[in-house]
Design an enzyme around this catalytic site. Structure first.
Site, mmCIF file in Angstrom:
data_model
loop_
_atom_site.group_PDB
_atom_site.id
_atom_site.type_symbol
_atom_site.label_atom_id
_atom_site.label_comp_id
_atom_site.label_asym_id
_atom_site.label_seq_id
_atom_site.Cartn_x
_atom_site.Cartn_y
_atom_site.Cartn_z
ATOM 1 N N GLU A 32 11.130 -7.882 -3.079
ATOM 2 C CA GLU A 32 11.590 -6.594 -2.525
ATOM 3 C C GLU A 32 11.003 -6.507 -1.136
ATOM 4 O O GLU A 32 9.819 -6.207 -0.967
ATOM 5 C CB GLU A 32 11.063 -5.425 -3.379
ATOM 6 N N LEU A 33 11.824 -6.786 -0.115
ATOM 7 C CA LEU A 33 11.281 -6.959 1.235
ATOM 8 C C LEU A 33 11.680 -5.814 2.155
ATOM 9 O O LEU A 33 12.035 -4.735 1.704
ATOM 10 C CB LEU A 33 11.726 -8.321 1.770
ATOM 11 N N LYS A 42 -2.283 -8.674 -7.533
ATOM 12 C CA LYS A 42 -3.162 -8.508 -6.370
ATOM 13 C C LYS A 42 -2.618 -7.331 -5.582
ATOM 14 O O LYS A 42 -1.624 -7.457 -4.871
ATOM 15 C CB LYS A 42 -3.149 -9.793 -5.526
ATOM 16 N N PRO A 43 -3.242 -6.163 -5.733
ATOM 17 C CA PRO A 43 -2.771 -5.016 -4.958
ATOM 18 C C PRO A 43 -3.199 -5.137 -3.492
ATOM 19 O O PRO A 43 -4.113 -5.906 -3.169
ATOM 20 C CB PRO A 43 -3.473 -3.834 -5.621
ATOM 21 N N ALA A 44 -2.548 -4.387 -2.619
ATOM 22 C CA ALA A 44 -2.943 -4.370 -1.209
ATOM 23 C C ALA A 44 -4.412 -3.941 -1.106
ATOM 24 O O ALA A 44 -4.856 -3.046 -1.834
ATOM 25 C CB ALA A 44 -2.058 -3.397 -0.436
ATOM 26 N N CYS A 63 10.323 1.408 2.292
ATOM 27 C CA CYS A 63 11.259 0.347 2.692
ATOM 28 C C CYS A 63 12.692 0.838 2.628
ATOM 29 O O CYS A 63 13.593 0.204 3.164
ATOM 30 C CB CYS A 63 11.061 -0.894 1.839
ATOM 31 N N GLU A 69 12.071 -2.288 11.744
ATOM 32 C CA GLU A 69 11.663 -1.198 10.867
ATOM 33 C C GLU A 69 10.486 -0.474 11.549
ATOM 34 O O GLU A 69 9.475 -1.089 11.855
ATOM 35 C CB GLU A 69 11.188 -1.844 9.552
ATOM 36 N N GLY A 104 6.867 -6.244 -0.242
ATOM 37 C CA GLY A 104 6.166 -6.208 1.041
ATOM 38 C C GLY A 104 7.120 -6.608 2.153
ATOM 39 O O GLY A 104 8.339 -6.446 2.026
ATOM 40 N N SER A 105 6.552 -7.146 3.207
ATOM 41 C CA SER A 105 7.371 -7.462 4.378
ATOM 42 C C SER A 105 8.204 -8.726 4.167
ATOM 43 O O SER A 105 7.834 -9.613 3.393
ATOM 44 C CB SER A 105 6.464 -7.648 5.587
ATOM 45 N N TRP A 119 0.804 -1.223 0.000
ATOM 46 C CA TRP A 119 0.000 0.000 0.000
ATOM 47 C C TRP A 119 0.837 1.273 0.000
ATOM 48 O O TRP A 119 0.317 2.347 -0.229
ATOM 49 C CB TRP A 119 -0.929 0.015 1.229
ATOM 50 N N ASN A 120 2.150 1.190 0.282
ATOM 51 C CA ASN A 120 2.882 2.449 0.502
ATOM 52 C C ASN A 120 3.195 3.214 -0.792
ATOM 53 O O ASN A 120 3.294 4.436 -0.779
ATOM 54 C CB ASN A 120 4.132 2.239 1.361
#
Ligand code: ADP
Length: 486
Positions: free
Chosen positions: A259-260, A183-185, A293, A390, A237-238, A159-160
């Site tokens: 990409e975490l 699949k978007p947030a 991130c 984080e 994401g995370s 979502w960011n």
């Protein structure tokens, strides 16, 4: 929302599955998208399930081969058109983004243009998917290497950066001749849907790009990783969820782009240009309200300039305006949700209980809701949570250090390895420190490193693969070698 748009058709409340815009899910279930600035519902979307994701995959699989047969130049023309449409509609795309995510309108517009830059870049790169010829190992042998699209690629995005994180996955996929299902947030699906609408208008064929809207991300993630028609998963994401998806994809040896999370160190040496370092910290720490991130998470300041840096930073941060992203002059919007707010509070109270001082902010803003005061903490030490986790919010924890060796050890003492930053004017030190930092990206005398022309990505538990640059297309192609006997 509609009243804010020049082209209201860009506010889409349907999912795009297998070339069809669907107002309802099979189950009839829906979910609401809310504006984090005021909690108002701005759209209600179909809450799709695994079977619907599978339909999107089937359509992608069916459509991909014809798309791959097009020339690079033909695919480039479509992406160029999409780029032009994104730029022409940047104001509307920005308004949709601010409405669903909260960031200030100017930042949202910046994100849209940043997302568009990947579409432009990979459209150009579509024409340059070069192979290789290799001298044969025997007199009658000729060896040729070609690159082909990996096939159907699934994308899960956060979502960011609801526009840019998807644009920089769909653009290389489509450029390479892949098909993408995404699949978007659930917090921010509207930016993805407007991107899909513009992609359709630009000439992306039916089925080549689907957007499955769902609140049940674990189910959709299962379909994306277990369906054998999907050859690659690209996820931002995370680290926690990245690990789950990697495990799930293991059975079919899925190709992964991850990409975490990050835990970026931001180092200010005694010899740094302090004003530039403060400027860099403002951008790297407070952009997107600390919710990126690559945000500076730990600020290490050398003892000789610690107090001066803290003072200058607090002055700048104190001048920030918190508020609704649509309000003029606002440079910090709300946090995304209550959980995010609670984490910021928890990190501050943990630091304070272990001896840190709140130099500025530290509390929920007097506007209430999800607004939080931009915060600076001094006297921060390695025992505090902010050193390891984080924060993902507007909190700058300032650690004091003495020597270069000490700070490199501190900076690398984390399982993450995404972005890092440091400020120094000493050329030898610049090379020593840049080479010693265990990170995929190093910003030197700058707090802003993201651009489509450079390879974005992390090492260690921050992920694998790179997005952007001449390397970015490799993640969406497979190499094939032809051995020919003449
Ligand atoms: P963030 O902290 O950015 O919310 P997440 O990793 O939780 O990070 O979310 C990033 C994306 O991954 C979102 O689209 C979210 O819906 C999705 N997601 C969360 N959990 C899962 C899961 N178990 N499987 C697949 N996708 C997931």
């Amino acid at each position: 929302l509609l009243s804010k748009l020049k082209d209201p058709s860009l506010a889409v409340d349907k999912a795009l599955v297998a070339g069809e815009w669907l107002a309802a899910s099979d189950s009839g279930k829906t979910f609401d998208v809310t504006n984090p600035s005021n909690g108002e519902v701005i759209a209600t979307l179909p809450d799709m399930n695994r079977a619907e994701a599978a339909r999107a995959i089937d359509a992608a699989y069916a459509a991909q081969k014809a798309w791959a047969k097009k020339t690079g130049k033909e695919r480039a023309a479509v992406l160029r058109k999409l780029f032009d449409l994104m730029v022409a509609n940047a104001d509307d795309l920005a308004a949709i983004l601010t409405m669903e995510m909260g960031k200030p309108l100017a930042e949202a517009r910046g994100e849209v243009l940043y997302g568009a830059s990947y579409v432009e870049w990979f459209g150009e790169e579509a024409k340059r998917v070069y192979g290789d010829t290799i001298p044969g190992h025997q007199g009658d042998k000729r060896i040729i290497v070609i690159k082909q699209p990996v096939g159907v690629v699934a994308a899960i995005t956060p979502w960011n950066f609801p526009n840019a994180m998807l644009a920089r996955k769909m653009a290389p996929a489509i450029a390479a001749g892949c098909a993408m299902i995404s699949k978007p947030a659930a917090e921010t699906p509207l930016s993805a849907l407007s991107l899909a609408l513009l992609a359709e208008r630009a000439g992306v064929p039916a089925g080549i790009f689907s957007v499955v809207t769902s609140k049940d991300s674990p189910s959709i993630g299962k379909e994306f990783t277990e369906n054998e028609k999907v050859r690659k998963l690209t996820f931002t994401g995370s680290t926690e969820v990245g690990r789950i998806l990697m495990r799930q994809g293991a059975d079919q040896i899925m190709k992964l782009g991850l990409e975490l999370g990050g835990n970026a160190p931001f180092i200010v040496f005694d010899d740094a240009d302090l004003d530039a370092a403060v400027e860099g910290a403002m951008i790297s720490k407070y952009r997107n309200n600390g919710q990126t991130c690559v945000c500076a998470n730990r600020l290490y300041v050398q003892a000789g300039v610690y107090d001066a840096f803290a003072k200058k930073l607090a002055e700048k941060v104190g001048a920030m305006k918190v508020g609704d992203g649509f309000e003029a002059g606002v440079n910090a919007g709300p946090l995304i949700d209550k959980k995010a707010l609670a984490k910021v509070q928890e990190h501050i109270s943990d630091a304070v209980s272990k001896g840190a001082t709140v130099a500025l902010g530290g509390n929920v803003s007097n506007m209430g809701g999800l607004f939080f005061q931009p915060t600076v903490l001094t006297g921060v030490t390695t025992e505090m949570k902010v050193a390891r986790e984080e924060t993902f919010g507007p909190v700058a924890p300032l650690f004091k250090f003495e020597t270069e060796e000490e700070v490199i050890e501190l900076a690398n003492n984390t399982e993450f390895g995404l972005a890092s930053y440091f400020f120094s004017k000493d050329v030898s030190k610049i090379f020593r420190v840049a080479e010693a930092l265990e990170y995929g990206m190093v910003g030197i005398n700058t707090g802003l490193i993201s651009t489509e022309v450079a390879p974005f990505g992390g090492i260690k538990q921050s992920g694998q693969g790179r997005e952007g640059s001449k390397y970015g297309l490799d993640d969406y192609t497979e190499m094939k070698y032809l051995c020919l006997s003449i």
